[in-house]
Design a protein around this motif. Structure first.
Motif, short mmCIF file in Angstrom:
data_model
loop_
_atom_site.label_atom_id
_atom_site.label_comp_id
_atom_site.label_asym_id
_atom_site.label_seq_id
_atom_site.Cartn_x
_atom_site.Cartn_y
_atom_site.Cartn_z
N GLU A 1 0.83 -1.21 0.00
CA GLU A 1 0.00 0.00 0.00
C GLU A 1 0.87 1.25 0.00
N LEU B 1 2.17 1.69 -3.47
CA LEU B 1 1.13 2.23 -4.35
C LEU B 1 1.00 3.74 -4.17
N GLU B 2 1.05 4.21 -2.95
CA GLU B 2 0.98 5.65 -2.70
C GLU B 2 2.21 6.36 -3.28
N VAL C 1 3.89 5.38 -5.92
CA VAL C 1 3.68 5.42 -7.37
C VAL C 1 2.72 6.55 -7.74
N LYS C 2 1.65 6.71 -6.96
CA LYS C 2 0.69 7.78 -7.23
C LYS C 2 1.34 9.15 -7.07
N ARG C 3 2.39 9.24 -6.27
CA ARG C 3 3.07 10.51 -6.04
C ARG C 3 4.21 10.73 -7.04
N ARG D 1 8.59 5.34 -8.73
CA ARG D 1 8.53 4.15 -9.58
C ARG D 1 8.68 2.86 -8.79
N VAL E 1 0.88 -2.17 -12.53
CA VAL E 1 1.23 -0.77 -12.34
C VAL E 1 1.53 -0.09 -13.66
N PHE F 1 -0.72 3.02 -14.56
CA PHE F 1 -0.10 4.33 -14.33
C PHE F 1 0.87 4.74 -15.44
N ALA G 1 5.94 4.73 -14.45
CA ALA G 1 5.70 4.36 -13.05
C ALA G 1 6.47 3.12 -12.64
#
Length: 310
Positions: A161, A164-165, A167-169, A172, A211, A215, A219
């Motif tokens: 988790e 994942l956060e 990657v969202k920010r 990579r 991913v 993304f 990413a």
């Protein structure tokens, strides 16, 4: 450690197989190479037969100064049962009698268009990478601001988790759950994902996501040096956690000591932001600025100034 044989070299470096085709499956077990000048001159003691034998312009020019029967004798000596292959630089050629012995013994003779020095350098780098010691560790490897952050912790603590956060920010993902680590040289660890789970991330309650598909190609990355370890653990109110950062802890990964920070996990803590800050702080330290040392010096100077005033 991956297995490497002569056919891998031929394919990777676009070499030409001159003779000894049936020996292309010979295994290469060491990264060292040999330029057998002493053996060609007649000194046959301590011959490193397990190494690839490199013949360049110097060796072949020397062979032209000795009788042909001696040339055949000394080149045939190089073709032992343990010798993986003989590699000739600059596409130079050997006598046909030597090629016949190569075919008979099954020791490949291959040609490369590269100059000898360049060939030695490229072969060494290739073999050190392919024959590097390997290990597989449970964790998540990410690239945060160019720093390879290896996230460790008990199962279910939130490693995926957090990744994942990240990657969202804009950071990579390299590998989730299982990280294959190669120690290509002293102090250098390279982490990759197993082919089966490359670019995949498992989120409990959601399942497996790709991913790169979700993304974009920016990413993910296929490999990354492991620069630091972040150890996630449940918050223990009785345990003392580092608050200044003066003492840098180390964790041994294979034979390399890697800086490690322990991050306690409890509700309300944004682990992704903490890891971002840890990565930036790591970069600052490598650039010569350590905030904890700077603060300690300021504190010491303040106390000394106060004592002198009194």
């Amino acid at each position: 450690m991956q297995m490497v044989n002569v056919s891998h070299l031929v394919e990777h470096f676009h070499m030409k197989v001159v003779s000894g085709d049936k020996g292309l499956s010979r295994e290469i077990a060491v990264t060292d190479l040999s330029r057998p000048g002493l053996q060609l001159a007649g000194y046959t003691t301590l011959y490193p037969a397990e190494r690839i034998q490199i013949l360049g312009m110097t060796e072949l020019e020397f062979l032209q100064t000795i009788p042909e029967d001696v040339v055949i004798e000394r080149l045939s000596f190089l073709m032992s049962e343990e010798t993986p292959c003989i590699c000739i630089a600059r596409n130079l050629e050997l006598p046909k009698e030597v090629l016949a012995i190569s075919n008979e013994r099954g020791v490949p003779i291959v040609q490369s268009h590269l100059a000898t020095t360049s060939l030695v350098s490229k072969l060494t780098n290739y073999l050190e990478d392919r024959l590097a010691p390997t290990a597989t560790m449970h964790g998540v490897l990410t690239d945060v601001y160019g720093v390879g952050v290896f996230i460790l912790g008990a199962s279910g603590i939130g490693k995926s988790e957090t990744a994942l956060e990240l990657v969202k920010r804009g950071h990579r993902l390299v590998a989730d759950d299982a990280v294959e680590i190669r120690e290509t040289q002293e102090g250098l660890l390279i982490g990759t994902a197993p082919d089966l789970i490359q670019h995949l991330l498992e989120i409990r309650g959601v399942g497996i996501i790709n991913v790169m598909t979700m993304f974009g190609a920016g990413a993910v990355r296929n490999a990354k040096n492991i620069d630091m370890v972040v150890q996630l653990e449940l918050w223990d109110q009785h345990k003392h956690y580092e608050r200044l950062g003066l003492d840098e802890e180390k964790m041994k990964v294979m034979d390399t000591d890697v800086p490690v920070i322990t991050v306690p996990v409890r509700p309300g803590r944004n682990l992704a932001v903490i890891i971002e800050v840890a990565a930036m702080n790591y970069r600052l330290k490598r650039m010569g600025y350590n905030a904890a040392v700077h603060f300690s010096k300021r504190l010491t100077d303040t106390i000394e100034d106060h004592d002198s005033f009194l």
